[in-house]
Design an enzyme around this catalytic site. Structure first.
Site, PDB file in Angstrom:
ATOM      1  N   ASP A 110       0.851  -1.181   0.000  1.00 25.98           N
ATOM      2  CA  ASP A 110       0.000   0.000   0.000  1.00 25.98           C
ATOM      3  C   ASP A 110       0.897   1.244   0.000  1.00 25.98           C
ATOM      4  OD1 ASP A 110      -2.134   1.767   0.522  1.00 25.98           O
ATOM      5  OD2 ASP A 110      -3.118   0.299   1.821  1.00 25.98           O
TER       6      ASP A 110
ATOM      7  N   ASP B 114      -2.876   4.714  -2.327  1.00 29.98           N
ATOM      8  CA  ASP B 114      -3.818   5.367  -1.422  1.00 29.98           C
ATOM      9  C   ASP B 114      -4.277   6.723  -1.985  1.00 29.98           C
ATOM     10  OD1 ASP B 114      -4.896   5.322   1.388  1.00 29.98           O
ATOM     11  OD2 ASP B 114      -3.724   7.159   1.562  1.00 29.98           O
TER      12      ASP B 114
ATOM     13  N   GLU C 198      -6.927   3.989  -5.218  1.00 24.93           N
ATOM     14  CA  GLU C 198      -8.087   4.365  -4.412  1.00 24.93           C
ATOM     15  C   GLU C 198      -8.516   5.767  -4.844  1.00 24.93           C
ATOM     16  OE1 GLU C 198      -9.512   4.935   0.209  1.00 24.93           O
ATOM     17  OE2 GLU C 198      -7.565   5.665  -0.438  1.00 24.93           O
TER      18      GLU C 198
ATOM     19  N   HIS D 171     -11.012  -1.476   5.280  1.00 23.78           N
ATOM     20  CA  HIS D 171     -10.661  -1.016   6.626  1.00 23.78           C
ATOM     21  C   HIS D 171     -11.234   0.364   6.941  1.00 23.78           C
ATOM     22  CE1 HIS D 171      -7.913   0.856   3.892  1.00 23.78           C
ATOM     23  NE2 HIS D 171      -7.534   1.702   4.842  1.00 23.78           N
ATOM     24  N   ASP D 172     -11.883   0.999   5.984  1.00 19.38           N
ATOM     25  CA  ASP D 172     -12.478   2.319   6.229  1.00 19.38           C
ATOM     26  C   ASP D 172     -13.997   2.242   6.302  1.00 19.38           C
ATOM     27  OD1 ASP D 172      -9.973   3.586   6.116  1.00 19.38           O
ATOM     28  OD2 ASP D 172     -10.095   3.797   3.937  1.00 19.38           O
TER      29      ASP D 172
END
Ligand code: GLC
Length: 560
Positions: A96, A196, A248, A322-323
């Protein structure tokens, strides 16, 4: 490009996956311990959330050194072992890359603050206006997006926490530094990257107030974004065969996502977008309580699936990460119809056009955290918003209810590997409490006849076996139905009708209507034609199928 189409990716939130050394936090060696489990599930590739040196204000999304592993996650050797052991099992590893910002503890930022002009230009510093910050932009984690440098009249931009300073991608030297980082990790044998919030890296030339919004329209899919991504690809992963990359994309558009992911553009393999996960925001505000708007979910899914296909884009398919709160608690029913709804959600997303992502724990139906007290939360965004909602005068009990529905910690509670006290995750107190639920864990799920894990395995295998799933065209069906999400996948050799009941009320499907609407005849289908289902049979009479609570099935008809 076809090669990525039958792949499935598994996301590991490292801090909550598996604690190998008894400190209450997940680590890299813990992932290696679980490779056989992941192999058994059948995924192709693991995306690890950031493992680099970090003060952990945002659990590693605040990187202080892109070249070193944070000691709480282990060592470089641990990562090398993981990469090698994964490779032995045919699993790839994706890292990531957080390139929109660094931690304010990064050496570059420290040097910038100390007045080093080279490094100052790695970031975005601007003078304030009298007592006001340079613009009125709002940080994604609450408050103004500029932080004053003490003792000066200058501010630095932080679209996220004040300890996450935005990088200046206009600076060529900075860009080269970041390309070096990517190449370094490719040299270590990783097979892909997740970038990200990468559509926020290109900032406008002029920084001005946003009179109608929070500033995002100036920097989202910004002026040079496609140029930057093409340059990134050419200089790094584009030089290697078979790399998988996903960006993302925050608040993006179909048009931009086509460009990010159409292979002819040479930018990324695929994109995450979040529009379908805002259907339970009241007037666009996440920190509200609202039943999810099913018709809106269908509309968005349909627009994106069809829009991306039309222009040759490729999307990541997901409800969880995870968000996000857990989908089984959010769109399903994690109590009475736990298994049915977990499987229905899995089928509904895995059989679409794109690359499915499974977020740790999803494969056995992990639900939300159900925390009762603010002291149980750890997430910086949740804690910031707790304070903001409080100062806005919201009642404490209501704030806690909002957090129970919306906090990112819902997706971050440690893995429930088994039913023991430490849930097979740790031997001590975990860094974040376990979800306050009972009876749900990997071990008991896998040993049951009715296992959610096995349902996921089956979906993964189907994608590899049926080109209509990996490669077929997509179209929505039954758009006006307010219970069922239905779609059709077609390919020369066969067609697939996917039917998902998002509610606990029973409803029905008329195959004749499908024929009239789409020209495809499924009327002779029986249970034998279901490639997958979450019920043991199909209740059909003539053209009518009775669709039970959260029932979901996919009917396949071969074309000859
Ligand atoms: C992304 C990450 C999120 C992080 C943010 C800032 O949205 O998924 O966890 O807080 O970027 O890096």
């Amino acid at each position: 490009m076809k090669s990525i189409r039958d792949k499935v990716i598994y996301q590991v939130y490292v801090k909550s996956f598996m604690d190998s050394n008894g400190d209450g936090k997940g680590d890299i060696a813990g992932i290696t311990m679980k490779l056989d489990y992941l192999k058994r599930l059948g995924v192709d590739c693991l995306w690890l959330t950031p493992v680099f040196v970090s003060p952990m204000n945002d659990n590693g999304y605040d990187v202080a050194d892109y070249y070193r592993i944070d000691p709480s996650f282990g060592t470089m050797e641990d990562l090398e072992i993981l990469i090698a052991e994964a490779k032995k099992r045919g699993l790839g590893i994706m890292l990531d890359m957080v390139f929109n910002h660094t931690s304010t503890e990064h050496e570059w930022f420290r040097k910038a603050l100390a007045g080093d002009r080279k490094y100052k230009d790695y970031y975005i510093f601007r003078k304030g206006r009298e007592a006001l910050p340079p613009t009125n932009w709002i940080s994604k984690f609450g408050g103004n997006a500029w932080e004053m440098v003490p003792g000066t009249d200058e501010y630095y931009l932080h679209l996220f926490d004040r300890t996450q300073a935005d990088l200046n991608w206009e600076n060529e030297e900075l860009r080269k530094e970041l390309f070096d980082v990517v190449n370094y990790w490719i040299g270590k044998g990783v097979t892909g990257f997740r970038f990200d919030v990468v559509n926020l890296i290109s900032k406008p030339e002029v920084f001005e107030d946003d009179s109608t919004g929070d500033g995002r329209r100036f920097y989202t899919d910004g002026p040079k974004i496609h140029e930057h991504l093409k340059e990134l690809m050419r200089n790094t992963f584009g030089k290697h065969e078979g790399m998988i990359t996903v960006g993302e994309m925050s608040s993006t558009s179909i048009e931009n996502c086509v460009r990010y992911s159409n292979p002819l553009e040479e930018e990324l393999s695929m994109v995450f977008n979040f529009h379908h996960l805002k259907v339970d925001y009241e007037a666009g505000d996440k920190w509200t309580l609202k039943e999810f708007d099913f018709m809106e979910l269908k509309r968005i899914m349909g627009d994106w699936q069809e829009g991306m296909e039309k222009e040759g884009g490729w999307m990541a398919l997901f409800y969880n990460n995870h968000d996000q709160p857990r989908a089984v608690s959010r769109f399903g029913n994690d109590k009475r119809y736990h298994r049915e709804s977990a499987k229905m959600l899995a089928t509904s997303i895995h059989l679409m056009r794109g690359t499915p992502y499974i977020y740790q724990g999803e494969e056995f139906g992990m639900p939300n955290a159900y925390f009762q007290d603010i002291s149980e939360y750890r997430d910086v965004e949740s804690i910031n918003y707790y304070d903001i909602l409080k100062s806005n005068g919201m009642d404490e009990a209501l704030i806690l209810e909002v957090l129970r529905a919306k906090s990112r910690d819902n997706g971050r509670t440690p893995m429930l590997w088994d039913g023991s006290e430490g849930h097979g995750f740790t031997t001590v107190e975990p860094w974040l409490p376990f979800a306050r639920v009972s009876g749900i864990d990997a071990e008991s799920d896998i040993s049951s006849d009715d296992s959610i894990f096995n349902h996921y395995r089956k979906l993964i295998n189907l994608r590899k076996e049926y080109a209509v799933i990996s490669d077929g065209s997509f179209r929505m069906a039954c758009m006006d139905d307010n219970r069922l999400l239905c779609y059709l996948r077609c390919k020369d050799e066969g067609k697939l009708l996917v039917v998902n009941n998002f509610y606990e009320e029973e409803t029905s499907l008329d195959l004749n209507e499908i024929l009239v609407e789409t020209g495809n005849d499924f009327s002779s289908c029986t249970f034998q034609d279901a490639l997958i289902s979450n019920y043991p049979d199909l209740i059909k009479s003539g053209d009518m199928i009775k669709v039970r609570p959260y029932e979901s099935f996919a009917l396949y008809v071969e074309d000859n």
